[in-house]
Design an enzyme around this catalytic site. Structure first.
Site, PDB file in Angstrom:
ATOM      1  N   HIS A   1       0.816  -1.206   0.000  1.00 58.62           N
ATOM      2  CA  HIS A   1       0.000   0.000   0.000  1.00 58.62           C
ATOM      3  C   HIS A   1       0.850   1.256   0.000  1.00 58.62           C
ATOM      4  O   HIS A   1       0.432   2.298  -0.501  1.00 58.62           O
ATOM      5  CB  HIS A   1      -0.919   0.027   1.231  1.00 58.62           C
ATOM      6  CG  HIS A   1      -1.651   1.318   1.396  1.00 58.62           C
ATOM      7  ND1 HIS A   1      -2.718   1.659   0.591  1.00 58.62           N
ATOM      8  CD2 HIS A   1      -1.447   2.368   2.215  1.00 58.62           C
ATOM      9  CE1 HIS A   1      -3.150   2.864   0.940  1.00 58.62           C
ATOM     10  NE2 HIS A   1      -2.403   3.306   1.919  1.00 58.62           N
ATOM     11  N   CYS A   2       2.072   1.190   0.562  1.00 57.32           N
ATOM     12  CA  CYS A   2       2.816   2.414   0.848  1.00 57.32           C
ATOM     13  C   CYS A   2       3.543   3.017  -0.350  1.00 57.32           C
ATOM     14  O   CYS A   2       3.200   4.097  -0.827  1.00 57.32           O
ATOM     15  CB  CYS A   2       3.812   2.156   1.985  1.00 57.32           C
ATOM     16  SG  CYS A   2       3.029   1.797   3.570  1.00 57.32           S
ATOM     17  N   LEU A   3       4.573   2.331  -0.844  1.00 63.59           N
ATOM     18  CA  LEU A   3       5.461   2.971  -1.822  1.00 63.59           C
ATOM     19  C   LEU A   3       4.806   3.306  -3.152  1.00 63.59           C
ATOM     20  O   LEU A   3       5.116   4.358  -3.727  1.00 63.59           O
ATOM     21  CB  LEU A   3       6.699   2.096  -2.042  1.00 63.59           C
ATOM     22  CG  LEU A   3       7.602   1.923  -0.819  1.00 63.59           C
ATOM     23  CD1 LEU A   3       8.926   1.307  -1.232  1.00 63.59           C
ATOM     24  CD2 LEU A   3       7.849   3.238  -0.103  1.00 63.59           C
TER      25      LEU A   3
ATOM     26  N   ILE B   1       1.877   4.303  -3.605  1.00 62.08           N
ATOM     27  CA  ILE B   1       0.747   5.214  -3.418  1.00 62.08           C
ATOM     28  C   ILE B   1       1.104   6.446  -2.592  1.00 62.08           C
ATOM     29  O   ILE B   1       0.829   7.579  -2.986  1.00 62.08           O
ATOM     30  CB  ILE B   1      -0.427   4.464  -2.755  1.00 62.08           C
ATOM     31  CG1 ILE B   1      -0.931   3.373  -3.705  1.00 62.08           C
ATOM     32  CG2 ILE B   1      -1.560   5.421  -2.379  1.00 62.08           C
ATOM     33  CD1 ILE B   1      -1.982   2.474  -3.109  1.00 62.08           C
ATOM     34  N   ASP B   2       1.734   6.241  -1.424  1.00 62.26           N
ATOM     35  CA  ASP B   2       1.908   7.339  -0.479  1.00 62.26           C
ATOM     36  C   ASP B   2       2.662   8.547  -1.034  1.00 62.26           C
ATOM     37  O   ASP B   2       2.249   9.698  -0.811  1.00 62.26           O
ATOM     38  CB  ASP B   2       2.599   6.836   0.790  1.00 62.26           C
ATOM     39  CG  ASP B   2       1.739   5.837   1.545  1.00 62.26           C
ATOM     40  OD1 ASP B   2       0.576   5.646   1.152  1.00 62.26           O
ATOM     41  OD2 ASP B   2       2.225   5.244   2.521  1.00 62.26           O
TER      42      ASP B   2
END
Length: 422
Positions: A263-265, A267-268
């Protein structure tokens, strides 16, 4: 239960909410774990965990305590003392999608009572807590933030499958919309984690999370692009990284691979660049460049595999290719935004017959268009190429190297003559 025990609602029982909910139960509080996924709630209620950070026995112990209720009904949130929102924040058409956060806030607000605390953990752009969540809570509860209830933000730092750094021993950044809110947020997490790190405002905490992930994203893009250049120059990128890693200062080790996932890299950092564009009318060029490099790494892997087959006088079209690992991260079952899936599907588009080996991902989450098989000598021998896309430790790499005709290794696990590394 101690006299200080509270009723805590954790909205979202995914990779962030589940470990938090179980840990809060272990700290002596009563927890209502809310999730819109009925099947997930049923499986968790039966003691079946999907998260590497929460074993099924640990989950069952929380359930057996009588202080952990799993539910899809927000009516069970009534009378809560603390509510933590841990719902997804995906991208939609390149822009932040806060619909899950907004829905959670709207659903929680009618059950908000005086002196309760609401904390957002979902990764988002600065000012979301103050400008999005706060107005929704106030409008649907009739209460005032900072006066009637307390509101803050604490970014999640969950690293699924990390054997060293878990929820309880990872420092927790905490914030509040005012001093009293910060005190309540910090007091809650002090029961759950070993160390809290208070900051001056929710927007500071929100940006802290984005900085952490953007830092990783940019540096992974750096070594990914370097990996593309090293091979034509006749240099082994892995040897370069190993040598650079001997420097005890001024260098941090990042590794190339088939892309970034989870989910992180993926998208964030886009949340940060989106807000910079909206608020300041400037492009965040580092993020844009990192997005471009990392998002095209699966294509680069597909191209390298195609070239490898071509040198062996085999076309991709019609070849049987085994992909080892579909999860985005080693030793986990998390398949969200996985570049390994993109590699498999990219090979399929070129006409390859792709099979995959993925022992960790739940069968219901696997792509329907990819056939999964067991890692056996027969399956390896039948493949024209084996692609190491996610390097689970459980894989028998020695057997793969012994039996396979050709291995393309995007993760630096194979060193034999049949293996070609990224």
């Amino acid at each position: 239960m101690s006299v200080s025990a509270q009723k805590v609602v954790v909205v979202g029982q995914g990779y962030v909410g589940l470990p938090l909910a179980v840990r809060v139960v272990e700290a002596g509080h009563s927890v209502v774990g809310l999730d819109v996924d009925e099947m997930r709630v049923k499986r968790l209620a039966a003691g079946e965990s999907f998260a590497e950070d929460v074993s099924s026995p640990r989950l069952m112990a929380a359930l057996n305590s009588g202080r952990y209720l799993l539910s899809t009904d927000y009516a069970d949130a009534a009378g809560f003392d603390v509510c933590v929102i841990t719902v997804p924040t995906p991208l939609k058409d390149g822009a932040p999608d806060l619909s899950f956060v907004e829905s959670a806030a709207q659903s929680v607000a009618p059950h908000l009572k005086a002196n309760a605390t609401v904390i957002l953990e979902s990764t988002t752009y600065p000012c979301t807590t103050e400008h999005v969540v706060c107005p929704i809570l106030e409008a649907h509860s009739g209460l005032r933030a900072g006066k009637d209830f307390f509101l803050g933000y604490s970014p999640e730092r969950i690293d699924p499958g990390n054997p060293t750094w878990q929820l309880e021993n990872t420092p927790k950044v905490v914030s509040g919309i005012d001093d009293l809110s910060l005190q309540h947020v910090e007091k809650f997490y002090s029961d759950v984690v070993e160390r809290t790190v208070p900051v001056s405002s929710p927007r500071t905490a929100e940006l802290t999370k984005l900085l952490e992930n953007t830092f990783r994203h940019v540096n992974i893009a750096l070594v990914n692009e370097l990996a593309m250049f090293c091979r034509p120059l006749g240099i082994d990128i892995w040897e370069v990284i190993d040598a650079a890693s001997t420097k005890p200062f001024g260098y941090m080790r990042f590794l190339p691979g088939p892309g970034v996932g989870g989910h992180c890299l993926p998208i964030d950092p886009s949340y940060l660049s989106w807000q910079v564009k909206q608020a300041l009318q400037h492009d965040f060029r580092f993020v844009a460049l990192a997005n471009d490099i990392n998002s095209h790494m699966p294509d680069h892997v597909v191209l390298r595999v195609a070239r490898g087959l071509n040198t062996r006088r085999k076309p991709v079209n019609g070849s049987r290719i085994m992909v080892l690992g579909l999860a985005y991260k080693r030793n986990t079952g998390d398949i969200r935004e996985s570049p390994s899936v993109a590699v498999a599907q990219g090979l399929q588009k070129l006409g390859a017959h792709v099979v995959a080996v993925e022992p960790y991902v739940d069968a219901s989450h696997l792509p329907q268009d990819i056939l999964c098989v067991q890692l056996t000598e027969e399956q390896v021998a039948a493949a024209d190429a084996v692609v190491v896309a996610t390097d689970h430790d459980i894989f028998d790499y020695a057997m793969v190297e012994r039996v396979a005709d050709y291995v393309f290794d995007a993760c630096n696990r194979c060193r034999s003559e049949v293996a070609e590394r990224l």
